[in-house]
Design a protein around this motif. Structure first.
Motif, short mmCIF file in Angstrom:
data_model
loop_
_atom_site.label_atom_id
_atom_site.label_comp_id
_atom_site.label_asym_id
_atom_site.label_seq_id
_atom_site.Cartn_x
_atom_site.Cartn_y
_atom_site.Cartn_z
N GLU A 82 -5.18 -3.63 -4.77
CA GLU A 82 -4.16 -4.47 -4.14
C GLU A 82 -2.80 -4.37 -4.84
N ASN A 83 -2.82 -4.26 -6.17
CA ASN A 83 -1.54 -4.17 -6.89
C ASN A 83 -0.79 -2.88 -6.56
N VAL A 84 -1.55 -1.80 -6.34
CA VAL A 84 -0.93 -0.53 -5.97
C VAL A 84 -0.35 -0.63 -4.56
N VAL A 85 -1.09 -1.28 -3.67
CA VAL A 85 -0.60 -1.46 -2.30
C VAL A 85 0.70 -2.25 -2.31
N GLN A 89 4.27 -0.95 -0.87
CA GLN A 89 4.89 -1.66 0.25
C GLN A 89 6.30 -2.17 -0.08
N SER A 90 6.70 -2.04 -1.33
CA SER A 90 8.02 -2.56 -1.73
C SER A 90 9.16 -1.58 -1.47
N LEU A 97 4.04 6.72 2.12
CA LEU A 97 2.93 7.25 1.34
C LEU A 97 1.65 6.46 1.63
N TYR A 98 1.78 5.15 1.74
CA TYR A 98 0.62 4.31 2.03
C TYR A 98 0.06 4.62 3.42
#
Length: 318
Positions: A82-85, A89-90, A97-98
């Motif tokens: 979740e922290n990578v997502v 998303q920022s 990329l996501y």
């Protein structure tokens, strides 16, 4: 990620090709040996005797196993932390990329579906390992909001359910009503007909498997819940393909006479008569919209429903 997607597509195509007749000429001597074995005893179900082995050519199977491709494909299906997502998303570049990563996961599930259908149980890591995959797929199906992801994951789960229900599934599938009801909710809430078809297959295959163990009260309880959804949900679906598939699963689940002890207390005969009448009306209204490929199974389901009702009416008098 684009390279991974291409690799997944290539593997999917190879597996599909491996199941086709195009590989039949790879090794004529092996084919001749196989035909000799079949002539020895045509009554022996070779696939069943060895637990439904792989349907892909030995050369391809050896490559899949030696390169541990099943494990590598499974790794691609894992979601990002979740922290990578949140980090991705920022920014606009991170969002792109996501999106590519999620597209890779979709292709992974489609590839895994082909692998599960084509490979033998042991080539997939055994029943326990495959059931762990089934549970992970269930989480994706229940939690995802993305339609493409839902369709791909449910398709993969359908393939895994089919494999397990025919191979040691009863021994490893520790099914709970909460889990199954969550999946039933997915089938009820989605507007995607293909997903509803997949959920009917999943629920139906589990119901057929449980029909062989109705002497166990806990399994009989789960069986009744699943049958209730097939009758009150799948058989009343607006898409006639879903209705036909739901009926087929019901016929399979109650194919043995010892299931009458569950069939009649559920008061299914009046419900099936009602489904028969609504099916006629729907077919008359949608006949021009249905393709020939779709109409065949639907007509067959309609015919089998009439026969099934007549048979159960006779059983009721016994």
């Amino acid at each position: 990620l684009l390279s991974q997607q291409t690799a997944l597509e290539i593997l999917t195509n190879l597996i599909s090709l491996g199941e086709s007749e195009d590989w039949d000429e790879v090794d004529e001597e092996e084919d001749e040996e196989d035909s000799m074995v079949e002539e020895v005893d045509e009554d022996v179900d070779v696939g069943e005797a060895v637990g439904q082995p792989s349907s892909v050519p030995p050369q391809l199977l050896e490559a899949v196993n030696s390169l541990k491709l099943v494990e590598k494909v499974l790794e691609r299906a894992n979601p990002l932390p979740e922290n990578v997502v949140s980090i991705l998303q920022s920014s606009s570049q991170g969002k792109r990329l996501y999106t590519q990563f999620e597209n890779t996961r979709v292709r992974t599930f489609l590839c895994l579906s082909n692998l599960v259908e084509a490979l033998g149980l042991e080539d997939l890591g055994g029943a326990t390992s495959l059931y762990a995959t089934w549970n992970s797929l269930g989480q994706v199906v229940v939690q995802t909001k993305d339609e493409k992801m839902l369709e791909a994951a449910s398709s993969c789960m359908r393939a895994v359910t089919s494999k397990l229900s025919n191979n040691q599934g009863m021994a490893v599938m520790n099914l709970t009503l909460n889990e199954l009801e969550a999946m039933v909710q997915v089938g009820q809430n989605t507007e995607i007909a293909e997903v509803r078809m997949n959920m009917v297959h999943i629920v139906g295959d589990i119901a057929v498997m449980l029909s062989r163990a109705l002497q166990d009260p806990s399994k009989a309880e789960v069986f009744r819940v699943l049958i209730g959804w097939l009758v009150d949900g799948g058989c009343k679906d607006p898409d006639l393909r879903v209705v036909a598939e739901s009926l087929d699963k019901l016929f399979d689940a109650f194919s043995e006479d010892d299931t009458d002890a569950v069939f009649f207390p559920l008061n299914l005969l009046p419900k099936l008569r009602g489904i028969r009448n609504s099916l006629k009306i729907k077919m008359a209204a949608q006949k021009r919209e249905l393709s020939a490929d779709a109409l065949g199974p639907i007509n067959m389901a309609k015919t089998n429903l009439q026969r099934f009702i007549k048979y159960k009416e006779k059983r009721q008098k016994v």
